[in-house]
Design an enzyme around this catalytic site. Structure first.
Site, PDB file in Angstrom:
ATOM      1  N   ASN A   1     -20.577  19.697  24.475  1.00  0.00           N
ATOM      2  CA  ASN A   1     -21.804  20.000  24.083  1.00  0.00           C
ATOM      3  C   ASN A   1     -22.781  18.709  24.855  1.00  0.00           C
ATOM      4  O   ASN A   1     -24.100  19.266  25.051  1.00  0.00           O
ATOM      5  CB  ASN A   1     -22.022  19.865  22.552  1.00  0.00           C
ATOM      6  CG  ASN A   1     -21.443  21.156  22.011  1.00  0.00           C
ATOM      7  OD1 ASN A   1     -22.157  22.234  22.683  1.00  0.00           O
ATOM      8  ND2 ASN A   1     -20.495  21.231  21.072  1.00  0.00           N
TER       9      ASN A   1
ATOM     10  N   HIS B   1     -11.881  20.790  18.794  1.00  0.00           N
ATOM     11  CA  HIS B   1     -13.376  21.463  18.987  1.00  0.00           C
ATOM     12  C   HIS B   1     -13.034  22.844  19.948  1.00  0.00           C
ATOM     13  O   HIS B   1     -12.398  22.279  21.105  1.00  0.00           O
ATOM     14  CB  HIS B   1     -14.248  20.634  19.447  1.00  0.00           C
ATOM     15  CG  HIS B   1     -15.384  21.382  19.736  1.00  0.00           C
ATOM     16  ND1 HIS B   1     -16.217  21.116  20.916  1.00  0.00           N
ATOM     17  CD2 HIS B   1     -16.171  22.157  19.204  1.00  0.00           C
ATOM     18  CE1 HIS B   1     -17.099  21.864  21.022  1.00  0.00           C
ATOM     19  NE2 HIS B   1     -17.367  22.553  19.906  1.00  0.00           N
TER      20      HIS B   1
ATOM     21  N   LYS C   1     -19.676  19.340   5.122  1.00  0.00           N
ATOM     22  CA  LYS C   1     -18.545  19.179   5.851  1.00  0.00           C
ATOM     23  C   LYS C   1     -17.723  17.971   5.127  1.00  0.00           C
ATOM     24  O   LYS C   1     -16.398  18.037   4.657  1.00  0.00           O
ATOM     25  CB  LYS C   1     -18.591  18.934   7.401  1.00  0.00           C
ATOM     26  CG  LYS C   1     -18.628  19.802   7.991  1.00  0.00           C
ATOM     27  CD  LYS C   1     -18.770  19.659   9.629  1.00  0.00           C
ATOM     28  CE  LYS C   1     -19.094  20.878  10.611  1.00  0.00           C
ATOM     29  NZ  LYS C   1     -18.101  21.824  10.387  1.00  0.00           N
TER      30      LYS C   1
ATOM     31  N   GLU D   1     -22.430  23.746  10.059  1.00  0.00           N
ATOM     32  CA  GLU D   1     -22.621  22.378  10.862  1.00  0.00           C
ATOM     33  C   GLU D   1     -23.587  21.310  10.274  1.00  0.00           C
ATOM     34  O   GLU D   1     -24.657  21.151  10.505  1.00  0.00           O
ATOM     35  CB  GLU D   1     -23.017  22.662  12.328  1.00  0.00           C
ATOM     36  CG  GLU D   1     -23.108  21.533  13.360  1.00  0.00           C
ATOM     37  CD  GLU D   1     -21.795  21.061  13.882  1.00  0.00           C
ATOM     38  OE1 GLU D   1     -20.679  21.587  13.359  1.00  0.00           O
ATOM     39  OE2 GLU D   1     -21.866  20.275  14.698  1.00  0.00           O
TER      40      GLU D   1
ATOM     41  N   MET E   1     -15.977  31.289  14.175  1.00  0.00           N
ATOM     42  CA  MET E   1     -15.156  30.333  14.741  1.00  0.00           C
ATOM     43  C   MET E   1     -13.837  30.437  14.043  1.00  0.00           C
ATOM     44  O   MET E   1     -12.835  30.580  14.568  1.00  0.00           O
ATOM     45  CB  MET E   1     -15.669  28.925  14.968  1.00  0.00           C
ATOM     46  CG  MET E   1     -16.742  28.793  15.972  1.00  0.00           C
ATOM     47  SD  MET E   1     -16.250  29.326  17.707  1.00  0.00           S
ATOM     48  CE  MET E   1     -15.271  28.199  18.347  1.00  0.00           C
TER      49      MET E   1
ATOM     50  N   SER F   1     -19.204  20.977  16.367  1.00  0.00           N
ATOM     51  CA  SER F   1     -19.575  20.792  17.818  1.00  0.00           C
ATOM     52  C   SER F   1     -20.229  19.378  18.142  1.00  0.00           C
ATOM     53  O   SER F   1     -20.095  19.202  19.067  1.00  0.00           O
ATOM     54  CB  SER F   1     -20.517  21.856  18.003  1.00  0.00           C
ATOM     55  OG  SER F   1     -20.321  23.290  17.467  1.00  0.00           O
TER      56      SER F   1
HETATM   57  P1  NAI Z   1     -20.492  30.571  10.752  1.00  0.00           P
HETATM   58  O1  NAI Z   1     -21.853  30.567  10.211  1.00  0.00           O
HETATM   59  O2  NAI Z   1     -20.126  31.920  11.292  1.00  0.00           O
HETATM   60  O3  NAI Z   1     -19.272  30.380   9.743  1.00  0.00           O
HETATM   61  C1  NAI Z   1     -19.478  29.296   8.858  1.00  0.00           C
HETATM   62  C2  NAI Z   1     -18.705  29.698   7.710  1.00  0.00           C
HETATM   63  O4  NAI Z   1     -18.464  28.293   6.779  1.00  0.00           O
HETATM   64  C3  NAI Z   1     -19.255  30.765   6.843  1.00  0.00           C
HETATM   65  O5  NAI Z   1     -18.053  31.834   6.493  1.00  0.00           O
HETATM   66  C4  NAI Z   1     -19.437  30.070   5.437  1.00  0.00           C
HETATM   67  O6  NAI Z   1     -19.521  30.909   4.212  1.00  0.00           O
HETATM   68  C5  NAI Z   1     -18.607  29.025   5.305  1.00  0.00           C
HETATM   69  N1  NAI Z   1     -18.889  27.620   4.681  1.00  0.00           N
HETATM   70  C6  NAI Z   1     -20.128  27.091   4.465  1.00  0.00           C
HETATM   71  N2  NAI Z   1     -20.000  26.002   3.479  1.00  0.00           N
HETATM   72  C7  NAI Z   1     -18.624  25.919   2.997  1.00  0.00           C
HETATM   73  C8  NAI Z   1     -17.928  25.351   2.188  1.00  0.00           C
HETATM   74  N3  NAI Z   1     -18.695  24.517   1.470  1.00  0.00           N
HETATM   75  N4  NAI Z   1     -16.551  25.523   2.041  1.00  0.00           N
HETATM   76  C9  NAI Z   1     -15.978  26.701   2.609  1.00  0.00           C
HETATM   77  N5  NAI Z   1     -16.931  27.388   3.468  1.00  0.00           N
HETATM   78  C10 NAI Z   1     -17.749  27.343   3.609  1.00  0.00           C
HETATM   79  O7  NAI Z   1     -20.368  29.390  12.048  1.00  0.00           O
HETATM   80  P2  NAI Z   1     -19.719  29.205  13.203  1.00  0.00           P
HETATM   81  O8  NAI Z   1     -20.146  29.433  14.112  1.00  0.00           O
HETATM   82  O9  NAI Z   1     -18.388  29.735  12.863  1.00  0.00           O
HETATM   83  O10 NAI Z   1     -19.309  27.489  13.153  1.00  0.00           O
HETATM   84  C11 NAI Z   1     -18.601  26.930  12.242  1.00  0.00           C
HETATM   85  C12 NAI Z   1     -17.989  25.425  12.721  1.00  0.00           C
HETATM   86  O11 NAI Z   1     -17.734  25.610  14.265  1.00  0.00           O
HETATM   87  C13 NAI Z   1     -19.440  24.595  13.070  1.00  0.00           C
HETATM   88  O12 NAI Z   1     -18.950  23.208  12.629  1.00  0.00           O
HETATM   89  C14 NAI Z   1     -20.006  25.009  14.477  1.00  0.00           C
HETATM   90  O13 NAI Z   1     -20.717  23.629  14.948  1.00  0.00           O
HETATM   91  C15 NAI Z   1     -18.497  25.002  15.068  1.00  0.00           C
HETATM   92  N6  NAI Z   1     -18.412  25.702  16.410  1.00  0.00           N
HETATM   93  C16 NAI Z   1     -19.284  26.689  16.676  1.00  0.00           C
HETATM   94  C17 NAI Z   1     -19.370  27.139  17.845  1.00  0.00           C
HETATM   95  C18 NAI Z   1     -20.109  28.293  18.109  1.00  0.00           C
HETATM   96  O14 NAI Z   1     -20.355  28.644  19.324  1.00  0.00           O
HETATM   97  N7  NAI Z   1     -20.485  29.304  17.135  1.00  0.00           N
HETATM   98  C19 NAI Z   1     -18.548  26.759  19.058  1.00  0.00           C
HETATM   99  C20 NAI Z   1     -17.528  25.493  18.527  1.00  0.00           C
HETATM  100  C21 NAI Z   1     -17.735  25.110  17.372  1.00  0.00           C
END
Ligand code: NAI
Length: 431
Positions: free
Chosen positions: A220, A170, A127, A122, A48, A149
């Site tokens: 959601n 979001h 966060k 998430e 994302m 989300s």
């Molecule tokens: P992802 O797993 O692809 O990416 C998460 C990233 O956060 C990773 O690159 C990780 O290294 C990084 N990360 C983890 N802890 C960290 C920290 N302490 N400091 C800095 N970076 C850190 O996850 P995704 O799917 O991109 O989701 C990210 C957010 O977006 C979540 O809150 C999720 O709920 C939300 N979201 C996801 C959707 C989806 O369909 N995947 C849709 C809408 C929102």
């Protein structure tokens, strides 16, 4: 149920909603003027975060990016400008796209940003820690948006010096194809923050709707009953291909299983668990999702989930070995017609939408129609979830719920639906 619901006036309804949204500042009874956003910080270079960053670059908004994982961050420096150039087409890449993304080594580098989007894993604690670390680096007028989300903004705001500057921003997945952005108003979020977030989303050519803070917000809240219904159907022995076929022939852009693959089985699991913790009477905790997660079948990003994504095939296909993860969880086998499957998938979404209206989560019923079309891939030619329900009528929907009694409370009519049926009322006034 399917054939009767396509209406030529549905597209006019969509057009009216879009025109109204274009002129809506997102705040009622306030003179707050949005702040100008000229540079954006994105924390989290995952699926994302990268897509959000690319959208910003393609709209000529420079981006500063951070991630705890140095490899993920370095990769994002290569992929984001490519994606931004694709998004800008047919226009040539703008200045920000050509300049690429700045990769931050520390939070201090966010100082020149006007708005920050947090898009990391998430998990509430992680966060919260990151937000508390970043906030002191920002000047007082910088808006912070979380792409969470499901986690309520009120929980993320705890520990911030200025919780009024935090809101949910979001985005929907896939960001390039889904225009909807939920702007989530926490109890402390200021009008200025909301107005700025709404104007910013429009700067990105997105469609912002303002929703009240609660777990899962609006998108959601409505999505999870749909996904949960699909998992439950699988555990009743309904074939995955039938579930997907029915959803697609209704006009959904993706079937529920394909959608979980797109979201990521891991993210769907975490977000689903958070929804389940709050709404136990509405979501069935399916063992199928954790089984796929454990097996590393994380969906599109791993090339396998419910579907197998073979680059040599034109279309992904439901993977034959899926039955290995499903069969063991079938307790009682049912045979359902396509129409019954359609009702099982769609009516839970509608019930949840009526609960959202009862709870005042949205400013107007139109926002539910916009959210379902532009956030969840509901067919525009049906006018959105509530417009579609109006074509059926509240009394007829109550009749559809009758055979679902065995599912218990989650399929019971809501007070709003009962009242509407009694008064022969509609969600939208006829034009
Ligand atoms: P992802 O797993 O692809 O990416 C998460 C990233 O956060 C990773 O690159 C990780 O290294 C990084 N990360 C983890 N802890 C960290 C920290 N302490 N400091 C800095 N970076 C850190 O996850 P995704 O799917 O991109 O989701 C990210 C957010 O977006 C979540 O809150 C999720 O709920 C939300 N979201 C996801 C959707 C989806 O369909 N995947 C849709 C809408 C929102």
């Amino acid at each position: 149920m399917t054939s009767a619901q396509c209406s030529p006036s549905a597209l006019e309804h969509v057009d009216r909603m879009l025109r109204f949204n274009a002129g809506d500042s997102g705040i009622d009874a306030s003179e707050a003027q949005p702040r100008t956003v000229g540079r954006v910080g994105v924390i989290g270079a995952g699926v994302m975060g990268c897509a959000i960053a690319a959208t910003n670059l393609s709209r000529n908004l420079p981006v500063i990016m951070a991630d705890a994982d140095a490899d993920a961050l370095a990769r994002s420096g290569r992929t984001i400008p490519q994606l931004a150039a694709e998004l800008a087409q047919p226009e040539p890449p703008c200045e920000a796209t050509r300049a690429g993304v700045v990769l931050a080594k520390s939070e201090q580098e966010f100082a020149p940003c006007d708005l920050i989007i947090e898009s990391i894993v998430e998990t509430l604690e992680v966060k919260r820690k990151v937000l508390q670390r970043v906030e002191p680096q920002l000047s007082a007028d910088v808006v912070i948006g979380s792409n969470t989300s499901t986690i309520p903004i009120v929980q993320l705001a705890r520990g911030l010096a200025a919780p009024d500057r935090l809101c949910g921003i979001h985005f929907c997945n896939p960001v390039r194809y889904r225009r909807l952005v939920e702007i989530v108003r926490g109890p402390q979020t200021s009008d200025l923050t909301i107005a700025t977030a709404v104007a910013y989303a429009k700067q990105l050519s997105k469609l912002p709707i303002v929703v009240r803070d609660n777990p899962g917000f609006l998108v959601n809240r409505i999505l999870f009953p749909y996904l949960s219904a699909a998992l439950e159907l699988l555990s009743e022995g309904i074939d995955a291909r039938q579930i997907e076929r029915v959803a697609l022939s209704f006009g959904m852009q993706l079937g529920p299983l394909g959608l979980m693959d797109l979201i990521g089985i891991d993210t769907a699991f975490y977000a689903g668990r958070s929804m389940y913790d709050t709404f136990r009477d509405r979501i069935v905790a399916s063992p199928i999702l954790p089984a796929l997660f454990k097996a590393g079948r994380l969906g599109q990003k791993k090339g396998i989930g419910f579907y197998v994504y073979d680059p040599n095939r034109a279309q992904p296909e439901i993977d034959d070995s899926l039955s290995r993860y499903v069969e063991q969880y079938i307790r009682q086998r049912y045979t359902l017609s396509d129409e019954q499957v359609e009702i099982r998938l769609l009516v839970p979404m509608l019930l949840e939408a009526t609960r959202a209206l009862e709870e005042g989560l949205v400013r107007a019923p139109c926002d539910i129609d916009l959210a379902t079309i532009f956030g969840l891939g509901f067919p525009a030619e049906r006018g959105g979830l509530l417009f579609w329900a109006d074509q059926i009528g509240a009394a007829a929907i109550l009749a559809l719920l009758e055979p679902l009694k065995r599912l218990g409370k989650r399929a019971a009519p809501t007070a709003l639906l009962l009242q509407m049926a009694a008064e022969n009322a509609r969600f939208h006034r006829p034009e």
